[in-house]
Scaffold this motif. Structure first.
Motif, PDB file in Angstrom:
ATOM      1  N   GLY A 148       0.987  -1.135  -0.164  1.00 49.94           N
ATOM      2  CA  GLY A 148      -0.178   0.105  -0.306  1.00 49.94           C
ATOM      3  C   GLY A 148       1.000   1.763  -0.165  1.00 49.94           C
ATOM      4  N   ASN A 149       0.060   2.507   0.295  1.00 47.75           N
ATOM      5  CA  ASN A 149       0.659   3.884   0.222  1.00 47.75           C
ATOM      6  C   ASN A 149       0.641   4.439   1.148  1.00 47.75           C
ATOM      7  OD1 ASN A 149       2.769   3.753  -2.083  1.00 47.75           O
ATOM      8  ND2 ASN A 149       1.100   4.088  -4.077  1.00 47.75           N
ATOM      9  N   ALA A 150       1.451   5.171   1.878  1.00 44.48           N
ATOM     10  CA  ALA A 150       0.662   6.201   2.799  1.00 44.48           C
ATOM     11  C   ALA A 150      -0.050   6.795   2.451  1.00 44.48           C
ATOM     12  CB  ALA A 150       2.305   6.848   3.532  1.00 44.48           C
ATOM     13  N   SER A 151      -1.868   7.231   3.101  1.00 48.25           N
ATOM     14  CA  SER A 151      -2.453   7.519   2.233  1.00 48.25           C
ATOM     15  C   SER A 151      -2.350   9.283   3.318  1.00 48.25           C
ATOM     16  CB  SER A 151      -3.897   7.518   2.741  1.00 48.25           C
ATOM     17  OG  SER A 151      -4.487   7.573   4.392  1.00 48.25           O
ATOM     18  N   SER A 152      -2.867  10.965   2.985  1.00 46.74           N
ATOM     19  CA  SER A 152      -2.522  11.612   4.143  1.00 46.74           C
ATOM     20  C   SER A 152      -3.971  11.742   4.715  1.00 46.74           C
ATOM     21  CB  SER A 152      -2.836  12.651   2.136  1.00 46.74           C
ATOM     22  OG  SER A 152      -2.842  13.915   3.333  1.00 46.74           O
ATOM     23  N   PRO A 153      -3.213  12.018   6.062  1.00 52.33           N
ATOM     24  CA  PRO A 153      -3.858  12.402   7.094  1.00 52.33           C
ATOM     25  C   PRO A 153      -5.100  13.428   7.030  1.00 52.33           C
ATOM     26  CG  PRO A 153      -1.719  12.915   7.879  1.00 52.33           C
ATOM     27  CD  PRO A 153      -1.932  12.003   6.252  1.00 52.33           C
ATOM     28  N   LEU A 154      -4.553  14.457   6.213  1.00 48.66           N
ATOM     29  CA  LEU A 154      -5.689  15.225   5.944  1.00 48.66           C
ATOM     30  C   LEU A 154      -6.702  15.039   4.974  1.00 48.66           C
ATOM     31  CD1 LEU A 154      -2.702  18.309   6.224  1.00 48.66           C
ATOM     32  CD2 LEU A 154      -4.704  17.184   8.264  1.00 48.66           C
ATOM     33  N   LEU A 155      -6.672  14.559   4.236  1.00 51.64           N
ATOM     34  CA  LEU A 155      -7.048  14.681   2.651  1.00 51.64           C
ATOM     35  C   LEU A 155      -8.739  14.956   2.836  1.00 51.64           C
ATOM     36  CD1 LEU A 155      -7.476  13.867   0.117  1.00 51.64           C
ATOM     37  CD2 LEU A 155      -7.757  11.623   0.262  1.00 51.64           C
ATOM     38  N   TYR A 156      -9.748  14.653   3.743  1.00 50.41           N
ATOM     39  CA  TYR A 156     -10.746  15.653   3.353  1.00 50.41           C
ATOM     40  C   TYR A 156     -11.306  16.235   4.858  1.00 50.41           C
ATOM     41  CZ  TYR A 156     -11.450  11.261   1.172  1.00 50.41           C
ATOM     42  OH  TYR A 156     -11.936  10.194  -0.001  1.00 50.41           O
ATOM     43  N   GLY A 157     -11.505  17.786   4.227  1.00 43.41           N
ATOM     44  CA  GLY A 157     -11.799  18.613   4.908  1.00 43.41           C
ATOM     45  C   GLY A 157     -11.957  19.561   4.574  1.00 43.41           C
ATOM     46  N   ILE A 158     -11.964  21.549   5.227  1.00 43.64           N
ATOM     47  CA  ILE A 158     -13.309  22.202   4.387  1.00 43.64           C
ATOM     48  C   ILE A 158     -12.818  23.014   4.018  1.00 43.64           C
ATOM     49  CG2 ILE A 158     -15.438  21.097   5.371  1.00 43.64           C
ATOM     50  CD1 ILE A 158     -15.361  23.199   7.731  1.00 43.64           C
ATOM     51  N   MET A 159     -13.672  23.726   3.854  1.00 45.84           N
ATOM     52  CA  MET A 159     -13.099  24.975   2.533  1.00 45.84           C
ATOM     53  C   MET A 159     -14.192  26.483   3.386  1.00 45.84           C
ATOM     54  SD  MET A 159     -13.892  27.368   0.645  1.00 45.84           S
ATOM     55  CE  MET A 159     -13.222  29.235   0.156  1.00 45.84           C
ATOM     56  N   PHE A 160     -14.062  27.046   4.222  1.00 47.94           N
ATOM     57  CA  PHE A 160     -15.237  28.413   4.795  1.00 47.94           C
ATOM     58  C   PHE A 160     -14.189  29.681   3.824  1.00 47.94           C
ATOM     59  CE2 PHE A 160     -16.692  31.549   6.793  1.00 47.94           C
ATOM     60  CZ  PHE A 160     -17.753  31.418   7.430  1.00 47.94           C
ATOM     61  N   GLU A 161     -15.844  30.638   3.820  1.00 46.19           N
ATOM     62  CA  GLU A 161     -15.453  32.096   3.251  1.00 46.19           C
ATOM     63  C   GLU A 161     -16.726  32.273   3.854  1.00 46.19           C
ATOM     64  OE1 GLU A 161     -15.556  33.782  -0.361  1.00 46.19           O
ATOM     65  OE2 GLU A 161     -16.240  31.523  -1.381  1.00 46.19           O
ATOM     66  N   ASP A 162     -17.012  33.689   4.092  1.00 43.39           N
ATOM     67  CA  ASP A 162     -18.963  34.301   4.052  1.00 43.39           C
ATOM     68  C   ASP A 162     -18.601  34.266   2.857  1.00 43.39           C
ATOM     69  OD1 ASP A 162     -21.098  35.273   5.374  1.00 43.39           O
ATOM     70  OD2 ASP A 162     -20.031  35.798   6.614  1.00 43.39           O
ATOM     71  N   ILE A 163     -19.818  33.355   2.563  1.00 47.55           N
ATOM     72  CA  ILE A 163     -21.118  33.827   1.314  1.00 47.55           C
ATOM     73  C   ILE A 163     -22.154  33.229   1.342  1.00 47.55           C
ATOM     74  CG2 ILE A 163     -20.006  31.092   0.626  1.00 47.55           C
ATOM     75  CD1 ILE A 163     -20.279  31.722  -2.797  1.00 47.55           C
TER      76      ILE A 163
ATOM     77  N   VAL B 141      -1.976  13.971  -3.681  1.00 49.46           N
ATOM     78  CA  VAL B 141      -2.882  15.082  -3.441  1.00 49.46           C
ATOM     79  C   VAL B 141      -3.686  15.184  -1.462  1.00 49.46           C
ATOM     80  CG1 VAL B 141      -5.573  15.047  -3.232  1.00 49.46           C
ATOM     81  CG2 VAL B 141      -3.705  14.343  -5.446  1.00 49.46           C
ATOM     82  N   LYS B 142      -2.756  16.109  -1.375  1.00 51.16           N
ATOM     83  CA  LYS B 142      -3.289  16.291   0.437  1.00 51.16           C
ATOM     84  C   LYS B 142      -4.131  16.396   0.799  1.00 51.16           C
ATOM     85  CE  LYS B 142       1.781  15.278   0.404  1.00 51.16           C
ATOM     86  NZ  LYS B 142       1.781  13.446   0.999  1.00 51.16           N
ATOM     87  N   MET B 143      -5.122  17.301   0.398  1.00 50.01           N
ATOM     88  CA  MET B 143      -5.777  17.849   0.957  1.00 50.01           C
ATOM     89  C   MET B 143      -7.314  18.151  -0.234  1.00 50.01           C
ATOM     90  SD  MET B 143      -4.903  20.473   3.940  1.00 50.01           S
ATOM     91  CE  MET B 143      -4.457  21.525   2.424  1.00 50.01           C
ATOM     92  N   ALA B 144      -7.946  17.713   0.231  1.00 51.09           N
ATOM     93  CA  ALA B 144      -9.359  18.301  -0.694  1.00 51.09           C
ATOM     94  C   ALA B 144     -10.408  18.766   0.271  1.00 51.09           C
ATOM     95  CB  ALA B 144      -9.741  17.348  -1.413  1.00 51.09           C
ATOM     96  N   SER B 145     -11.220  19.769  -0.772  1.00 51.44           N
ATOM     97  CA  SER B 145     -12.788  20.566   0.012  1.00 51.44           C
ATOM     98  C   SER B 145     -13.611  21.267  -1.347  1.00 51.44           C
ATOM     99  CB  SER B 145     -12.399  21.663   1.026  1.00 51.44           C
ATOM    100  OG  SER B 145     -11.377  22.685   0.393  1.00 51.44           O
ATOM    101  N   TYR B 146     -14.861  20.522  -0.710  1.00 55.29           N
ATOM    102  CA  TYR B 146     -16.113  20.544  -1.138  1.00 55.29           C
ATOM    103  C   TYR B 146     -16.188  22.320  -0.799  1.00 55.29           C
ATOM    104  CZ  TYR B 146     -20.640  20.953  -2.805  1.00 55.29           C
ATOM    105  OH  TYR B 146     -21.706  20.645  -3.668  1.00 55.29           O
ATOM    106  N   ALA B 147     -16.610  23.041  -2.095  1.00 54.20           N
ATOM    107  CA  ALA B 147     -16.947  24.153  -1.934  1.00 54.20           C
ATOM    108  C   ALA B 147     -18.174  24.688  -2.757  1.00 54.20           C
ATOM    109  CB  ALA B 147     -16.203  25.034  -1.602  1.00 54.20           C
TER     110      ALA B 147
END
Ligand code: AHR
Length: 605
Positions: A10-25, A459-465
């Motif tokens: 296997g390959n080590a996966s990024s512990p940060l992969l799933y996160g969030i993006m926030f702005e005031d919208i 791919v270290k991080m990804a966030s839906y927006a």
């Protein structure tokens, strides 16, 4: 399909992969996550007018610039009482399209100026019905020469709907022929972790269920400003809220900035997220131009000051200011992003130089910080990107386009890590704009996310927006979740459930899978964390797919499934698609069906 998961190579996966993006919208901050429920409380932005306010009784209300609350909150609300008036009078605030009134305790803060000695009533009232859900008498002795600060706790009954208002009433006979000025009225429901001036507890908890690993903030476009003067300025978002001027945000409405730099960082701490702090790079939106060359120097200085505020010891000027504001310990910021989408808005040609200026200054002082460029586009980046720099890409696409990007990172150079800082399926495959995302869109995103996880060595991080909308106050759609003033209005889109399923079932190593089938319409990725094995699947097709997953020496676990009609969405007050969880057992082999447009996660050990 039969999928045989290998336990080796296997390959080590990024512990940060799933996160969030926030702005005031979409009023996702003011009127959304931020707990303060009264709109226009500080008359901020370019043209606040009397938005949300109304007179109660025979009084006249007006924006009172001659009685500023502070040098930054430059207006209060004047309530003028004609001579001879009696009874209880005052003003109301309709909040952000109503005030959510539940059976819970609220706290209100406000300033009052003008001669008054007696009780005032602070209330939550049905706007049409006039029904009083909460009422608290508070004894006030206010004077004309300075504002008096009042704190009121009030217990409320539940209103059946969101059509409610906040009001402050006083005895007209004590003021008639004169006026009182009210400054910066605030109303908070219970807040996340019970903190002052923080997130709404209900919305924050709903978000926390995703278990996001990082928070990218404060934008997005809302970082940038219509002109350099309108940019998000870190030092206007700290300290007492009465000292924060607010700004006209990039998304059509004023920002109070009550959700400011320290509040974002506290949000990260409380939700266990790694902060990803975006700093201004000179790019503006709305024709304000791009700041380049020597003219950028003061803004580079501003970035360094911000970093000193966040990271500096209390012996430094800005570290000491942070401590004075109540945060003696430096915040654990390890990632900063230089700008937002500098490949767009005419920013590409100058970004390499702007990025380099900011990078050099930051790296010289903070060599361990991870610096992220706001684009992956080689033509906009320095010819040689410094080692350790990450790059950010955004995708707003049709579902089919996400599926065609399943392999996007398979053959990408492993030199500079990738941050997928924003993505969402925004249009149907025929090109129609989506308001509330549907299962086909969410399934397309899931296919793409499977591709991200398969490549999470790079791919270290990804966030839906975007993350959130206040229904009926939106600028952009679709959004991951939404709310309004109605009880129970917190709504997760189908994509919210995909994010939650993928984020809460994470392995540390991505494992090879042998299959008798090629990818499409079924996509998969397997991982493990110790003896627990995860297989994520998405069926991007109109027929159910029968699956057998083989993982040696596993016996039982859970199968999470999200499915519904291709064009079915979760709507406000009408959530029809949520994750269904069932137990599953087998002797190293598990059989199940993934329905059409279904997303599944198998977790077994
Ligand atoms: O997420 C909405 C907007 O999309 C962001 O503000 C911007 O970065 C992107 O163009």
């Amino acid at each position: 399909a039969t999928l045989t998961v290998s336990k080796t190579n296997g390959n080590a996966s990024s512990p940060l992969l799933y996160g969030i993006m926030f702005e005031d919208i979409n009023h996702s901050g003011d009127g959304g996550f931020h707990g303060q429920l009264l709109q226009n409380n500080g008359f901020q932005g370019t043209d606040p007018g009397l938005t949300a306010y109304a007179a109660v009784g025979k009084v006249t209300i007006s924006q009172d610039k001659s009685n500023p609350v502070s040098s930054t909150i430059t207006s209060s609300l004047k309530v003028a009482v004609p001579s001879g008036t009696t009874g209880m009078v005052g003003f109301s605030s309709a909040g952000y399209d109503g005030v959510p009134v539940l059976a819970q305790e609220y706290v209100s803060y406000f300033y009052v100026k003008g001669l008054y000695s007696g009780t005032m009533e602070v209330q939550l009232v049905g706007s049409s019905s006039g029904k009083v859900y909460a009422s608290k008498s508070v004894t006030i002795s206010s004077i004309t020469s300075a504002f008096t600060y009042i704190t009121v706790n009030l217990q409320s009954e539940a209103s059946p709907d969101g059509n409610n208002q906040f009001q402050i009433l006083f005895d007209a006979s004590k003021v008639h022929g004169s006026s009182l000025s009210f400054g910066l009225p605030q109303l908070f429901p219970p807040t996340y972790h019970g903190r002052y001036n923080r997130l709404r507890d209900d919305a924050a908890r709903f978000l926390a269920e995703i278990e996001p690993s990082f928070l990218r903030f404060p934008g997005g476009n809302n970082l940038e400003g219509a002109s350099p003067a309108d940019r998000w300025k870190w030092n206007n978002t700290i300290g007492p809220v009465a000292n924060r001027p607010g700004r006209q945000g990039d998304w059509t409405y004023p920002n109070t900035d009550a959700l400011g730099l320290d509040e974002y960082l506290q949000w990260c701490e409380d939700m266990g997220m790694t902060p990803v702090l975006a700093v201004w790079s000179g790019l503006t939106l709305g024709g304000g131009g791009i700041v380049t060359g020597n003219a950028l120097e003061p803004y580079v200085e501003e970035v360094l000051n911000e970093l000193e505020y966040v990271l500096g010891s209390t012996n430094t000027k800005y570290g000491a200011l942070r401590a004075k504001n109540g945060y003696p310990n430096p915040w654990p910021v390890q990632h900063i992003e230089v700008g937002n989408e500098d490949n767009l808005g005419g920013g590409c040609g100058s970004y390499a130089a702007r990025f380099t200026k900011i990078y050099d200054a930051v790296h010289a002082q903070y060599p361990k910080l991870t610096v992220i460029a706001s684009t992956t586009s080689k033509s906009c980046l320095p010819a040689t990107l410094p080692e350790g720099v990450w790059t950010d890409i955004h995708h707003y696409l049709k579902p089919d386009s996400f599926v065609s990007l399943f392999n996007e990172w398979d053959n990408w150079s492993r030199t500079h890590p990738i941050f997928v800082g924003e993505y969402a399926s925004t249009h149907s495959n025929t090109g129609a704009k989506t308001h509330y995302t549907n299962m086909q869109g969410s399934c397309g995103e899931a296919v793409y996310m499977i591709g991200l996880e398969r490549n999470s060595d790079i791919v270290k991080m990804a966030s839906y927006a975007p993350l959130m909308e206040h229904f009926n106050m939106d600028d952009w759609s679709p959004n991951l979740m939404g709310l309004d003033s109605t009880p129970g209005s917190l709504t997760g889109s189908t994509s919210y459930y995909v994010q939650k399923m993928f984020s809460t079932n994470r392995g540390t190593t991505v494992l090879p899978v042998n299959s008798d089938n090629k990818f499409g319409p079924l996509y998969w990725v397997a991982s493990n964390n110790g003896s627990t094995y995860y297989v994520k699947l998405a069926n991007y097709g109109g027929s159910s797919e029968s699956v057998t997953v083989k993982i040696a020496d596993t016996t039982s676990g859970q199968l999470q499934m999200l499915s519904g009609g291709e064009e079915t969405s979760n709507l406000p007050n009408n959530v029809s698609i949520t994750t269904q969880t069932s137990s599953i057992s087998g002797h190293g082999s598990f059989n199940f069906d993934v329905p059409a447009w279904g997303v599944a996660v198998l977790a077994v050990s």
